[in-house]
Structure formats: structure tokens, C-alpha cells
Scaffold this motif. Structure first.
Motif, mmCIF file in Angstrom:
data_model
loop_
_atom_site.group_PDB
_atom_site.id
_atom_site.type_symbol
_atom_site.label_atom_id
_atom_site.label_comp_id
_atom_site.label_asym_id
_atom_site.label_seq_id
_atom_site.Cartn_x
_atom_site.Cartn_y
_atom_site.Cartn_z
ATOM 1 N N GLY A 18 11.988 6.138 -5.032
ATOM 2 C CA GLY A 18 10.695 5.459 -4.911
ATOM 3 C C GLY A 18 10.662 4.184 -5.740
ATOM 4 O O GLY A 18 10.278 3.119 -5.241
ATOM 5 N N ARG A 19 11.085 4.274 -7.004
ATOM 6 C CA ARG A 19 11.072 3.072 -7.862
ATOM 7 C C ARG A 19 11.958 1.981 -7.274
ATOM 8 O O ARG A 19 11.582 0.805 -7.245
ATOM 9 N N ALA A 20 13.140 2.377 -6.799
ATOM 10 C CA ALA A 20 14.059 1.391 -6.223
ATOM 11 C C ALA A 20 13.469 0.773 -4.952
ATOM 12 O O ALA A 20 13.574 -0.441 -4.724
ATOM 13 N N THR A 21 12.850 1.612 -4.146
ATOM 14 C CA THR A 21 12.302 1.116 -2.873
ATOM 15 C C THR A 21 11.106 0.205 -3.112
ATOM 16 O O THR A 21 10.998 -0.859 -2.494
ATOM 17 N N TRP A 22 10.209 0.609 -4.014
ATOM 18 C CA TRP A 22 9.062 -0.266 -4.315
ATOM 19 C C TRP A 22 9.553 -1.596 -4.888
ATOM 20 O O TRP A 22 9.025 -2.660 -4.558
ATOM 21 N N THR A 23 10.573 -1.548 -5.748
ATOM 22 C CA THR A 23 11.115 -2.795 -6.306
ATOM 23 C C THR A 23 11.619 -3.697 -5.180
ATOM 24 O O THR A 23 11.296 -4.895 -5.139
ATOM 25 N N ARG A 55 -0.911 -0.284 0.054
ATOM 26 C CA ARG A 55 -0.187 0.918 0.516
ATOM 27 C C ARG A 55 0.381 1.681 -0.701
ATOM 28 O O ARG A 55 0.355 2.902 -0.735
ATOM 29 N N HIS A 56 0.942 0.941 -1.656
ATOM 30 C CA HIS A 56 1.476 1.583 -2.866
ATOM 31 C C HIS A 56 0.347 2.285 -3.629
ATOM 32 O O HIS A 56 0.530 3.399 -4.130
ATOM 33 N N ASN A 57 -0.812 1.659 -3.683
ATOM 34 C CA ASN A 57 -1.940 2.295 -4.373
ATOM 35 C C ASN A 57 -2.380 3.585 -3.681
ATOM 36 O O ASN A 57 -2.812 4.523 -4.353
ATOM 37 N N GLU A 94 -2.584 7.007 -5.747
ATOM 38 C CA GLU A 94 -3.759 7.900 -5.774
ATOM 39 C C GLU A 94 -3.379 9.310 -5.363
ATOM 40 O O GLU A 94 -3.797 10.289 -5.982
ATOM 41 N N LYS A 95 -2.560 9.407 -4.336
ATOM 42 C CA LYS A 95 -2.116 10.727 -3.865
ATOM 43 C C LYS A 95 -1.398 11.490 -4.973
ATOM 44 O O LYS A 95 -1.551 12.698 -5.112
ATOM 45 N N LEU A 96 -0.622 10.741 -5.791
ATOM 46 C CA LEU A 96 0.175 11.379 -6.835
ATOM 47 C C LEU A 96 -0.579 11.481 -8.165
ATOM 48 O O LEU A 96 -0.022 11.941 -9.158
ATOM 49 N N GLY A 97 -1.838 11.019 -8.188
ATOM 50 C CA GLY A 97 -2.605 11.072 -9.426
ATOM 51 C C GLY A 97 -2.172 10.040 -10.450
ATOM 52 O O GLY A 97 -2.431 10.196 -11.644
ATOM 53 N N LYS A 98 -1.521 8.954 -9.979
ATOM 54 C CA LYS A 98 -1.128 7.866 -10.887
ATOM 55 C C LYS A 98 -2.240 6.826 -10.926
ATOM 56 O O LYS A 98 -3.060 6.753 -10.016
ATOM 57 N N GLU A 99 -2.214 5.991 -11.954
ATOM 58 C CA GLU A 99 -3.178 4.893 -12.037
ATOM 59 C C GLU A 99 -2.964 3.915 -10.890
ATOM 60 O O GLU A 99 -1.825 3.656 -10.517
ATOM 61 N N GLU A 104 2.346 -11.782 -10.729
ATOM 62 C CA GLU A 104 2.764 -11.716 -12.130
ATOM 63 C C GLU A 104 3.834 -10.636 -12.305
ATOM 64 O O GLU A 104 4.840 -10.848 -13.001
ATOM 65 N N ARG A 105 3.638 -9.495 -11.649
ATOM 66 C CA ARG A 105 4.580 -8.376 -11.801
ATOM 67 C C ARG A 105 5.895 -8.618 -11.063
ATOM 68 O O ARG A 105 6.971 -8.303 -11.573
ATOM 69 N N TRP A 106 5.810 -9.160 -9.835
ATOM 70 C CA TRP A 106 6.986 -9.157 -8.955
ATOM 71 C C TRP A 106 7.580 -10.530 -8.682
ATOM 72 O O TRP A 106 8.623 -10.636 -8.047
#
Ligand code: FAD
Length: 106
Positions: free
Chosen positions: A8-13, A78-80, A84-89, A98-100
């Protein structure tokens, strides 16, 4: 089976970075290829429940490939949904560049 968190981290990146450098004025070919890339994920992504939910989200929210800003926002949303589904912020989508792309201002 793959490590769903690392995958997931690699794919989102990959996806957020590709959106951050997508053109402001994409050619028809670039738009078509971005659509192909995104629509392939529900079929090929090697986490079956992730792929299933993504497919449902894409059906409700078709990818907005008009330009870099629209695509980056669409992907952030979509990431959000997954966050939300995973209970993450949830992530502040005004900060995607700024992030990407740009890195933090100093
Ligand atoms: P990640 O969620 O991987 O985020 C990486 C970095 O992206 C964060 O550190 C942050 O800096 C940034 N970020 C966070 N949110 C946003 C945003 N909205 N916009 C822009 N940048 C952001 N895991 C499951 O367990 N179940 C699932 O159903 C599931 N579905 C997935 C579907 C897809 C399409 C993908 C790519 C991944 C999915 N995952 C799923 C994996 C999950 O989303 C995370 O990648 C994984 O849990 C690791 O999370 P993390 O906290 O390290 O950060």
C-alpha cells in the motif's frame, strides 16, 4: 501473499507522485493512459479486498484526468476513503503538492 501495508505505501507513493507530475495540459494519449492505469488496479492489484473496494469507489467516482490538480485531488479523496475505512487520520488534500511534489516550505 504480499505484505498489504508495504504494498500500500509503495503503491500510494507511486500513484500520488505520478499524479503530482501529471501534466497541467495532458494530451489525449496521456489522459487515456492514466485512465487505463487507474482502471487496471481493481483488476490487477494483488490485495483482493483492496481491489474490490477500489473498483466500487471508481464506479462511483470516475477518475478526473483533466489535469494535474484535478487528478491529485481525486486521488487524495480516494486515499482518504481507505484511510477512513482503516481508522487512520484523513489527509488535508490542500497539502498534496507539498507532500508529493514540492516538499515543505521553509
Ligand atoms: P499510507 O496510507 O500507505 O500512506 C502513505 C503516505 O501517504 C502517508 O504517510 C501520508 O504522508 C500520505 N497520505 C496519506 N493519506 C493521503 C491522502 N489522502 N492523499 C495524499 N497523501 C496521503 N489496506 C487495508 O488493510 N485494506 C484495504 O482495503 C486497503 N485498500 C487499499 C487500496 C489501495 C488502492 C491502496 C493503494 C492501498 C490499500 N491499502 C489497504 C493499504 C493502506 O491504504 C495503507 O497503504 C497501509 O495500511 C499502510 O498505511 P500507512 O499508514 O503506512 O500510510
Amino acid at each position: 501473499p504480499p505484505d498489504v501495508e508495504q504494498l500500500g505505501r509503495a503503491t500510494w507513493t507511486f500513484l500520488h507522485t505520478t499524479a503530482a507530475y501529471y501534466p497541467d495540459k495532458p494530451t489525449p494519449k496521456q489522459r487515456a493512459n492514466m485512465l487505463s492505469l487507474l482502471h487496471a488496479l481493481p483488476i490487477l492489484y494483488p490485495c483482493t479486498w483492496c481491489a474490490q473496494d477500489l473498483g466500487e469507489s471508481l464506479a462511483v467516482h470516475p477518475p478526473d484526468v483533466r489535469n494535474r490538480t484535478a487528478l491529485s485531488l481525486w486521488l487524495c479523496q480516494r486515499h482518504n476513503e481507505v484511510n477512513e475505512k482503516l481508522g487512520k487520520e484523513t489527509f488535508d488534500c490542500s497539502k498534496v503538492d507539498e507532500r508529493w511534489r514540492d516538499g515543505p516550505a521553509d
